[in-house]
Scaffold this motif. Structure first.
Motif, PDB file in Angstrom:
ATOM      1  N   HIS A   1      71.195  17.542  46.538  1.00 52.18           N
ATOM      2  CA  HIS A   1      71.256  17.415  45.077  1.00 52.18           C
ATOM      3  C   HIS A   1      69.983  16.796  44.491  1.00 52.18           C
ATOM      4  O   HIS A   1      69.892  16.616  43.278  1.00 52.18           O
ATOM      5  CB  HIS A   1      72.458  16.542  44.680  1.00 52.18           C
ATOM      6  CG  HIS A   1      73.784  17.187  44.922  1.00 52.18           C
ATOM      7  ND1 HIS A   1      74.488  17.837  43.942  1.00 52.18           N
ATOM      8  CD2 HIS A   1      74.534  17.286  46.066  1.00 52.18           C
ATOM      9  CE1 HIS A   1      75.626  18.308  44.444  1.00 52.18           C
ATOM     10  NE2 HIS A   1      75.669  17.985  45.730  1.00 52.18           N
TER      11      HIS A   1
ATOM     12  N   GLU B   1      77.976  12.549  34.509  1.00 51.09           N
ATOM     13  CA  GLU B   1      78.506  13.900  34.655  1.00 51.09           C
ATOM     14  C   GLU B   1      77.648  14.717  35.628  1.00 51.09           C
ATOM     15  O   GLU B   1      78.184  15.513  36.414  1.00 51.09           O
ATOM     16  CB  GLU B   1      78.564  14.584  33.289  1.00 51.09           C
ATOM     17  CG  GLU B   1      79.591  13.971  32.340  1.00 51.09           C
ATOM     18  CD  GLU B   1      79.502  14.522  30.934  1.00 51.09           C
ATOM     19  OE1 GLU B   1      78.502  15.227  30.638  1.00 51.09           O
ATOM     20  OE2 GLU B   1      80.398  14.247  30.119  1.00 51.09           O
ATOM     21  N   GLU B   2      76.330  14.528  35.591  1.00 52.32           N
ATOM     22  CA  GLU B   2      75.451  15.255  36.498  1.00 52.32           C
ATOM     23  C   GLU B   2      75.644  14.830  37.948  1.00 52.32           C
ATOM     24  O   GLU B   2      75.521  15.649  38.870  1.00 52.32           O
ATOM     25  CB  GLU B   2      73.990  15.018  36.096  1.00 52.32           C
ATOM     26  CG  GLU B   2      73.601  15.624  34.749  1.00 52.32           C
ATOM     27  CD  GLU B   2      72.240  15.167  34.278  1.00 52.32           C
ATOM     28  OE1 GLU B   2      71.751  15.692  33.267  1.00 52.32           O
ATOM     29  OE2 GLU B   2      71.653  14.262  34.923  1.00 52.32           O
TER      30      GLU B   2
ATOM     31  N   SER C   1      75.930  11.260  30.321  1.00 54.48           N
ATOM     32  CA  SER C   1      75.370  12.527  30.780  1.00 54.48           C
ATOM     33  C   SER C   1      74.930  12.435  32.240  1.00 54.48           C
ATOM     34  O   SER C   1      75.167  13.371  33.031  1.00 54.48           O
ATOM     35  CB  SER C   1      74.187  12.922  29.888  1.00 54.48           C
ATOM     36  OG  SER C   1      73.570  14.104  30.336  1.00 54.48           O
ATOM     37  N   GLU C   2      74.306  11.323  32.614  1.00 52.28           N
ATOM     38  CA  GLU C   2      73.864  11.135  33.998  1.00 52.28           C
ATOM     39  C   GLU C   2      75.063  11.055  34.942  1.00 52.28           C
ATOM     40  O   GLU C   2      75.002  11.549  36.076  1.00 52.28           O
ATOM     41  CB  GLU C   2      73.011   9.872  34.093  1.00 52.28           C
ATOM     42  CG  GLU C   2      71.670   9.989  33.384  1.00 52.28           C
ATOM     43  CD  GLU C   2      70.921   8.680  33.328  1.00 52.28           C
ATOM     44  OE1 GLU C   2      71.497   7.660  33.796  1.00 52.28           O
ATOM     45  OE2 GLU C   2      69.787   8.652  32.818  1.00 52.28           O
TER      46      GLU C   2
ATOM     47  N   ARG D   1      68.144  17.850  41.187  1.00 53.95           N
ATOM     48  CA  ARG D   1      68.883  17.730  39.919  1.00 53.95           C
ATOM     49  C   ARG D   1      69.144  16.295  39.511  1.00 53.95           C
ATOM     50  O   ARG D   1      69.674  16.054  38.419  1.00 53.95           O
ATOM     51  CB  ARG D   1      70.213  18.481  40.030  1.00 53.95           C
ATOM     52  CG  ARG D   1      70.074  19.974  40.235  1.00 53.95           C
ATOM     53  CD  ARG D   1      71.415  20.668  40.296  1.00 53.95           C
ATOM     54  NE  ARG D   1      72.174  20.279  41.487  1.00 53.95           N
ATOM     55  CZ  ARG D   1      72.015  20.850  42.684  1.00 53.95           C
ATOM     56  NH1 ARG D   1      71.111  21.819  42.836  1.00 53.95           N
ATOM     57  NH2 ARG D   1      72.723  20.459  43.720  1.00 53.95           N
TER      58      ARG D   1
END
Length: 491
Positions: free
Chosen positions: A96, A168-169, A165-166, A99
């Motif tokens: 990962h 969720e990523e 947001s971080e 990303r």
């Protein structure tokens, strides 16, 4: 430098605590048995002692630049160390990696170690980290609105949005690592983010930094300056020759092994070394400077602010024409804590008050910091003063009222009968809104407030303290402008 919070060094795991608000220190730290498998310190048993309830104090006189703590690389919690110890985590994180940011990877590694419980090599350190933080991202909507100033509210809202947001990523990676449901929750990610934001120390090989047992216990002091920020501001523009000489002197100092210009860092000795930033007498608290921050930045990254911050900058809404005038960046147009305008703001105002067809011919004089004329200066001061007055009038409370509210909130956090304190205050309406936001009945029969409300009160107080200092700076600027206007009018 990042951290939050808030005998001799014969132990390895004191209890870290978040930096508390003034006058309300946390309980004394609980000692724990040292673990030689996790950390070994260079023997400095006569250098530091536990300082009252938090931080460190000198156990003897310390010289400036003297080594006070050495933590080997093996004791530093970094993402590469966690992945080196656990191939499964390394394999999943690497998959990962494109990303995720370095901070996201460190947070995932931190939570992975938390999930291991007592089997983690950092268990003693992790189990004594703060259970909550007061960085801006932890503020709820009520506490964010208490900041009152639009720019500060925007910073807080942006921080919360970015962290969500971080999270969720990174969730797919955490699911792949079979994290327990509790570790997948947003509030757990927020706790881990606050830990990384407020407690990590800089290392060259990882932008996210490292978590350093014991090293993250030192409290903060703003960088020492021989002159105020305003004086430095003026010298930057008006004394270039003197500045160049100072630069050469600093280069000479850098070549001298007896003088250190930083508080510490990771060194070739494969250890994180921390040094005394100045001379300390026995019993004085030993402090570290994390860098130059405004109070809003301290609140955003570390969860505290300073009543007297020499690096504070107060911004007001300026006309778009004024912001684009000259070559100064927008963040250089601010007001100092003493109410004086920054050099860039003063020059921009002088340029703005100059007729358009004469600006080019007078630009050299303006950029040098010189006053053009009494008439020009009067217009500048009147414009700046009126802008500050306008900003203050748009805010719903005054600095005086905020000061009383701060006193009320501090008393309430230590109250044994909160209803009596509320009834005797003039803030019953504000507190009723606070209880309603938290879905608590105003007629609650408990004498002491629940822990979650006490923590919210602490954050509410921080918000009020920030906006109060903001208003005080603007008020000082108004008085400064009035005084100079009176002086110039007599000429």
């Amino acid at each position: 430098w990042r951290r939050s919070s808030g005998g001799r060094l014969s132990w390895a795991y004191p209890t870290p605590r978040p930096r508390p608000p003034p006058l309300q220190p946390p309980p004394p730290p609980a000692s724990a048995a040292p673990s030689s498998s996790l950390i070994s310190l260079t023997p400095l048993t006569d250098f530091l002692c536990c300082h009252l309830r938090r931080g460190f104090a000198a156990a003897r006189d310390l010289r400036r630049g003297e080594l006070v703590l050495r933590v080997p690389r093996a004791a530093l919690l970094t993402s590469d160390r966690v992945m080196a110890d656990d191939p499964r985590i390394a394999s999943c994180v690497d998959a990962h990696r494109p990303r995720l940011s370095s901070i996201q990877r460190l947070i995932v590694c931190l939570l992975a170690e938390v999930g291991k419980g007592k089997s983690s090599g950092w268990y003693l350190y992790l189990s004594q980290l703060p259970t909550y933080y007061t960085i801006l991202a932890t503020f709820n909507d009520f506490e964010i609105e208490a900041l009152q100033v639009d720019d500060a509210i925007w910073v807080a809202q942006k921080a919360v949005s970015a962290i969500r947001s971080e999270w969720e990523e990174a969730t797919p990676l955490m699911r792949e690592l079979d994290f327990k449901p509790k570790l997948l929750m947003f509030k757990t990610w927020l706790w881990a983010f606050a830990t990384v934001s407020s407690r990590t120390l800089h290392v060259a090989w990882d932008d996210a930094g490292c978590l350093c047992p014991i090293g993250d216990l030192f409290n903060y002091a703003a960088p020492d300056n021989d002159t105020s920020s305003e004086e430095q501001d003026t010298e930057e523009a008006m004394k270039c020759q003197e500045r160049n000489v100072n630069v050469m002197l600093e280069e000479i100092k850098l070549d001298s092994p007896s003088v250190r210009l930083t508080d510490g860092g990771y060194e070739d000795s494969k250890a994180y070394c921390l040094y005394a930033r100045k001379r300390y007498r026995k019993g004085e608290q030993v402090l570290l400077g994390y860098g130059t921050y405004t109070n809003l930045e301290l609140l955003e990254h570390y969860g505290f602010l300073l009543d007297e911050n020499p690096n504070e900058k107060t911004y007001i809404q300026l006309d778009s024409e004024l912001c684009t005038m000259g070559t100064w960046p927008k963040d250089s147009l601010y007001i100092h804590p003493n109410g004086h305008p920054s050099f860039a703001l003063l020059c921009s105002l002088r340029l703005w008050a100059t007729p358009t067809n004469r600006r080019k011919s007078f630009s050299h004089q303006i950029y040098s910091g010189s006053m053009l004329s009494v008439e020009n200066e009067l217009e500048v001061l009147k414009r700046l003063g009126s802008k500050c007055v306008e900003t203050l009038q748009q805010l719903p409370t005054t600095a005086e009222l905020d000061g009383r509210l701060i006193h009320f909130l501090r008393n309430l956090q230590n109250s044994t009968s909160w209803r009596v304190d509320v009834e005797q205050s003039s803030f019953g309406q504000e507190f009723a809104l606070f209880l309603r936001f938290h879905s608590v009945d105003v007629d609650c029969t408990q004498d002491q407030l629940p822990v979650r409300l006490l923590r919210s009160l602490e954050r509410w107080e921080l918000a009020v303290r920030w906006r109060c200092s903001y208003k005080i700076a603007l008020t000082k600027c108004v008085l400064y402008c009035k005084r100079l206007i009176n002086e110039l009018s007599l000429q």
